[in-house]
Design a protein around this motif. Structure first.
Motif, PDB file in Angstrom:
ATOM      1  N   ALA A 177       0.829  -1.213   0.000  1.00 48.85           N
ATOM      2  CA  ALA A 177       0.000   0.000   0.000  1.00 48.85           C
ATOM      3  C   ALA A 177       0.857   1.254   0.000  1.00 48.85           C
ATOM      4  O   ALA A 177       0.514   2.255  -0.638  1.00 48.85           O
ATOM      5  CB  ALA A 177      -0.927  -0.011   1.210  1.00 48.85           C
ATOM      6  N   ALA A 178       1.975   1.222   0.707  1.00 51.78           N
ATOM      7  CA  ALA A 178       2.889   2.364   0.721  1.00 51.78           C
ATOM      8  C   ALA A 178       3.520   2.566  -0.651  1.00 51.78           C
ATOM      9  O   ALA A 178       3.593   3.695  -1.167  1.00 51.78           O
ATOM     10  CB  ALA A 178       3.967   2.163   1.784  1.00 51.78           C
ATOM     11  N   LEU A 179       3.985   1.480  -1.265  1.00 51.46           N
ATOM     12  CA  LEU A 179       4.569   1.570  -2.603  1.00 51.46           C
ATOM     13  C   LEU A 179       3.537   2.089  -3.609  1.00 51.46           C
ATOM     14  O   LEU A 179       3.856   2.885  -4.500  1.00 51.46           O
ATOM     15  CB  LEU A 179       5.101   0.206  -3.043  1.00 51.46           C
ATOM     16  CG  LEU A 179       6.314  -0.334  -2.268  1.00 51.46           C
ATOM     17  CD1 LEU A 179       6.646  -1.751  -2.725  1.00 51.46           C
ATOM     18  CD2 LEU A 179       7.521   0.579  -2.439  1.00 51.46           C
ATOM     19  N   VAL A 187      12.407  -3.896   5.517  1.00 48.42           N
ATOM     20  CA  VAL A 187      12.420  -2.519   6.010  1.00 48.42           C
ATOM     21  C   VAL A 187      12.079  -2.554   7.491  1.00 48.42           C
ATOM     22  O   VAL A 187      10.982  -2.974   7.875  1.00 48.42           O
ATOM     23  CB  VAL A 187      11.412  -1.637   5.249  1.00 48.42           C
ATOM     24  CG1 VAL A 187      11.387  -0.225   5.829  1.00 48.42           C
ATOM     25  CG2 VAL A 187      11.754  -1.599   3.762  1.00 48.42           C
ATOM     26  N   SER A 188      13.000  -2.120   8.331  1.00 48.23           N
ATOM     27  CA  SER A 188      12.796  -2.220   9.772  1.00 48.23           C
ATOM     28  C   SER A 188      11.861  -1.135  10.296  1.00 48.23           C
ATOM     29  O   SER A 188      11.997   0.045   9.951  1.00 48.23           O
ATOM     30  CB  SER A 188      14.128  -2.125  10.511  1.00 48.23           C
ATOM     31  OG  SER A 188      13.915  -2.215  11.913  1.00 48.23           O
ATOM     32  N   VAL A 189      10.913  -1.574  11.118  1.00 52.64           N
ATOM     33  CA  VAL A 189      10.035  -0.639  11.841  1.00 52.64           C
ATOM     34  C   VAL A 189      10.187  -0.893  13.345  1.00 52.64           C
ATOM     35  O   VAL A 189       9.300  -0.605  14.128  1.00 52.64           O
ATOM     36  CB  VAL A 189       8.557  -0.795  11.403  1.00 52.64           C
ATOM     37  CG1 VAL A 189       8.393  -0.417   9.944  1.00 52.64           C
ATOM     38  CG2 VAL A 189       8.052  -2.228  11.625  1.00 52.64           C
ATOM     39  N   ARG A 247      12.872   2.313  16.384  1.00 51.57           N
ATOM     40  CA  ARG A 247      13.288   3.527  15.681  1.00 51.57           C
ATOM     41  C   ARG A 247      12.062   4.401  15.486  1.00 51.57           C
ATOM     42  O   ARG A 247      10.951   3.982  15.757  1.00 51.57           O
ATOM     43  CB  ARG A 247      13.924   3.196  14.332  1.00 51.57           C
ATOM     44  CG  ARG A 247      12.986   2.501  13.360  1.00 51.57           C
ATOM     45  CD  ARG A 247      13.763   1.754  12.305  1.00 51.57           C
ATOM     46  NE  ARG A 247      14.639   0.791  12.926  1.00 51.57           N
ATOM     47  CZ  ARG A 247      15.811   0.412  12.418  1.00 51.57           C
ATOM     48  NH1 ARG A 247      16.231   0.922  11.268  1.00 51.57           N
ATOM     49  NH2 ARG A 247      16.578  -0.469  13.041  1.00 51.57           N
ATOM     50  N   GLN A 248      12.250   5.609  15.040  1.00 51.89           N
ATOM     51  CA  GLN A 248      11.116   6.503  14.870  1.00 51.89           C
ATOM     52  C   GLN A 248      10.502   6.378  13.481  1.00 51.89           C
ATOM     53  O   GLN A 248      11.162   5.980  12.520  1.00 51.89           O
ATOM     54  CB  GLN A 248      11.542   7.947  15.142  1.00 51.89           C
ATOM     55  CG  GLN A 248      11.949   8.182  16.591  1.00 51.89           C
ATOM     56  CD  GLN A 248      12.312   9.629  16.867  1.00 51.89           C
ATOM     57  OE1 GLN A 248      11.985  10.527  16.115  1.00 51.89           O
ATOM     58  NE2 GLN A 248      13.011   9.850  17.982  1.00 51.89           N
ATOM     59  N   MET A 249       9.245   6.732  13.396  1.00 50.94           N
ATOM     60  CA  MET A 249       8.454   6.609  12.174  1.00 50.94           C
ATOM     61  C   MET A 249       9.133   7.212  10.941  1.00 50.94           C
ATOM     62  O   MET A 249       8.974   6.705   9.820  1.00 50.94           O
ATOM     63  CB  MET A 249       7.107   7.306  12.403  1.00 50.94           C
ATOM     64  CG  MET A 249       6.210   7.407  11.206  1.00 50.94           C
ATOM     65  SD  MET A 249       4.672   8.296  11.608  1.00 50.94           S
ATOM     66  CE  MET A 249       3.629   6.940  12.132  1.00 50.94           C
ATOM     67  N   THR A 250       9.892   8.270  11.128  1.00 45.15           N
ATOM     68  CA  THR A 250      10.520   8.933   9.994  1.00 45.15           C
ATOM     69  C   THR A 250      11.513   8.038   9.256  1.00 45.15           C
ATOM     70  O   THR A 250      11.724   8.217   8.053  1.00 45.15           O
ATOM     71  CB  THR A 250      11.236  10.210  10.463  1.00 45.15           C
ATOM     72  OG1 THR A 250      12.011   9.907  11.638  1.00 45.15           O
ATOM     73  CG2 THR A 250      10.228  11.298  10.805  1.00 45.15           C
ATOM     74  N   GLU A 251      12.103   7.071   9.958  1.00 42.39           N
ATOM     75  CA  GLU A 251      13.092   6.207   9.306  1.00 42.39           C
ATOM     76  C   GLU A 251      12.473   5.255   8.290  1.00 42.39           C
ATOM     77  O   GLU A 251      12.914   5.209   7.136  1.00 42.39           O
ATOM     78  CB  GLU A 251      13.917   5.459  10.349  1.00 42.39           C
ATOM     79  CG  GLU A 251      14.830   6.369  11.154  1.00 42.39           C
ATOM     80  CD  GLU A 251      15.776   5.604  12.062  1.00 42.39           C
ATOM     81  OE1 GLU A 251      16.457   4.676  11.585  1.00 42.39           O
ATOM     82  OE2 GLU A 251      15.828   5.919  13.261  1.00 42.39           O
ATOM     83  N   PRO A 252      11.459   4.445   8.649  1.00 49.54           N
ATOM     84  CA  PRO A 252      10.842   3.610   7.623  1.00 49.54           C
ATOM     85  C   PRO A 252      10.171   4.427   6.519  1.00 49.54           C
ATOM     86  O   PRO A 252      10.099   3.973   5.367  1.00 49.54           O
ATOM     87  CB  PRO A 252       9.831   2.762   8.389  1.00 49.54           C
ATOM     88  CG  PRO A 252       9.658   3.421   9.713  1.00 49.54           C
ATOM     89  CD  PRO A 252      10.937   4.132   9.991  1.00 49.54           C
ATOM     90  N   ILE A 273       0.739   2.405   7.246  1.00 47.08           N
ATOM     91  CA  ILE A 273       1.201   2.343   5.864  1.00 47.08           C
ATOM     92  C   ILE A 273       2.253   3.437   5.753  1.00 47.08           C
ATOM     93  O   ILE A 273       1.935   4.625   5.856  1.00 47.08           O
ATOM     94  CB  ILE A 273       0.038   2.579   4.885  1.00 47.08           C
ATOM     95  CG1 ILE A 273      -0.963   1.422   4.977  1.00 47.08           C
ATOM     96  CG2 ILE A 273       0.557   2.733   3.445  1.00 47.08           C
ATOM     97  CD1 ILE A 273      -2.272   1.684   4.259  1.00 47.08           C
ATOM     98  N   TYR A 274       3.505   3.044   5.590  1.00 54.47           N
ATOM     99  CA  TYR A 274       4.600   4.006   5.691  1.00 54.47           C
ATOM    100  C   TYR A 274       4.829   4.790   4.396  1.00 54.47           C
ATOM    101  O   TYR A 274       5.879   4.716   3.770  1.00 54.47           O
ATOM    102  CB  TYR A 274       5.875   3.308   6.149  1.00 54.47           C
ATOM    103  CG  TYR A 274       5.870   3.028   7.629  1.00 54.47           C
ATOM    104  CD1 TYR A 274       6.130   4.039   8.546  1.00 54.47           C
ATOM    105  CD2 TYR A 274       5.556   1.764   8.121  1.00 54.47           C
ATOM    106  CE1 TYR A 274       6.103   3.798   9.921  1.00 54.47           C
ATOM    107  CE2 TYR A 274       5.524   1.510   9.490  1.00 54.47           C
ATOM    108  CZ  TYR A 274       5.798   2.535  10.374  1.00 54.47           C
ATOM    109  OH  TYR A 274       5.768   2.295  11.730  1.00 54.47           O
TER     110      TYR A 274
END
Length: 345
Positions: free
Chosen positions: A76-78, A165-167, A170-175, A321-322
């Protein structure tokens, strides 16, 4: 953090013994198709493609992958960046045939669903797609691809390169940044007006949440998830969304480390009789279909909670959904809830 997020993988074989020969034939056919170029980008599309993932592994193909299979939320993100996948695994189709919350804006009728719940993965269907890339998230530091069954991962990962892709922790901004980079490598126009506007909206939402949290430091937010027998209270230390909100100043209820120990640090288990253990002004509830939603909770102790009585219960998008388009509203909704909340704890 909900216990539903980490169900024990099924130890039942995905394929019946009688289907093993059929799978072998499919694997061979898939290999032959790849050698002949089937499932690849057109010859003029690109040269060699590679992407280093959060496991430190580099996925490689002779050309940009086209037959992509991904965990539903990743797909969904892609999709938000213009990259469409051929197949998905994970919660995709809800009851009544509607799209699951994790499917985002995808037209699920056009997707091959390899498994419609966590840990379900049809290897024969996967092989038939002649995949050239598999993508999923990771919720640990061991490199475990989310919803790829442990008991069949070796067969699955032999069929195509994979990206994790690591979630985790870490903070949301990274993924968000990592999935944008992956989408760009797959051909997405990351400078498109839609993408630029979504990123600006996210940044504005983050700044607003920071200001609202600072102005309402006394508002306590509890993150919960419901099952029939247990109410789960999430800690913030490992979840990418909660770590980010906390960094922006949101005042979260935090279970003790000893209380979270049984879950590996994710959450505290409470019986419904003890659901009032933690005082809270706003409750964020796990919105995934595997959990009981607030409107369906019939426990009298739940109805007596001050935040519930005040109508200060909002959804928590537990597995975001990142994409910037989907994460911006999450921040906006939380800011709204904190800003409007009455102090009831």
């Amino acid at each position: 953090m909900s216990h539903a997020r980490f169900p024990q993988p099924s130890r039942r074989g995905i394929l019946a013994a009688g289907g093993a020969l059929g799978l072998t034939a499919l694997l061979a056919a898939c290999g032959d198709e790849k050698k002949s170029g089937s499932g690849k980008a057109d010859a003029g599309d690109s040269g060699p493609w590679s992407f280093k993932d959060d496991r430190g592994k580099t996925a490689k193909q002779d050309s940009t992958p086209k037959n992509i299979v991904a965990f539903t939320g990743v797909a969904a993100a892609l999709f938000d960046y213009g990259i469409e996948v051929k197949g998905v695994f994970g919660p995709t189709k809800a009851k009544g045939g509607k799209a699951d919350v994790q499917a985002g804006d995808m037209d699920i009728s056009k997707l091959t669903i390899l498994g419609n719940e966590w840990g379900k993965f049809n290897i024969e269907k996967y092989a038939s797609l002649a995949p050239d890339l598999l993508v999923s998230t990771m919720f640990d530091d061991a490199g475990t691809l989310w919803s790829v069954p442990e008991d069949s991962k070796d067969k699955i990962l032999k069929l195509a390169p994979s990206v994790g892709v690591s979630v985790y922790d870490r903070q949301m901004t990274e993924p968000l940044q990592r999935l944008l980079a992956l989408a760009e490598s797959l051909g997405a126009d990351v400078k498109a007006d839609k993408v630029v506007k979504a990123k600006k909206r996210f940044e504005a939402a983050a700044e607003r949440l920071r200001k609202v949290a600072k102005a309402n430091k006394d508002i306590k937010v509890l993150v919960g998830s419901a099952s029939q027998d247990i109410f789960y209270v999430s800690g913030t230390n490992l979840s990418a969304d909660l770590e980010y909100f906390k960094s922006l100043g949101v005042n979260f209820v935090e279970p003790s480390e000893s209380a979270k120990k049984a879950s590996g640090g994710w959450f505290e288990n409470l019986s419904w009789e003890n659901v009032n253990k933690h005082a809270a002004d706003v409750i964020m509830m796990d919105n995934r279909t595997a959990t009981i939603q607030p409107a369906d909770i019939e426990k009298p102790t739940w109805a007596k909670l001050p935040a519930v009585k005040a109508g200060q219960v909002i959804p928590r998008v537990t597995e975001p959904i990142y994409s910037y388009d989907k994460c911006a509203p999450i921040l906006e909704d939380l800011a709204d809830a904190i800003e409007k909340a009455k102090k009831v704890s």
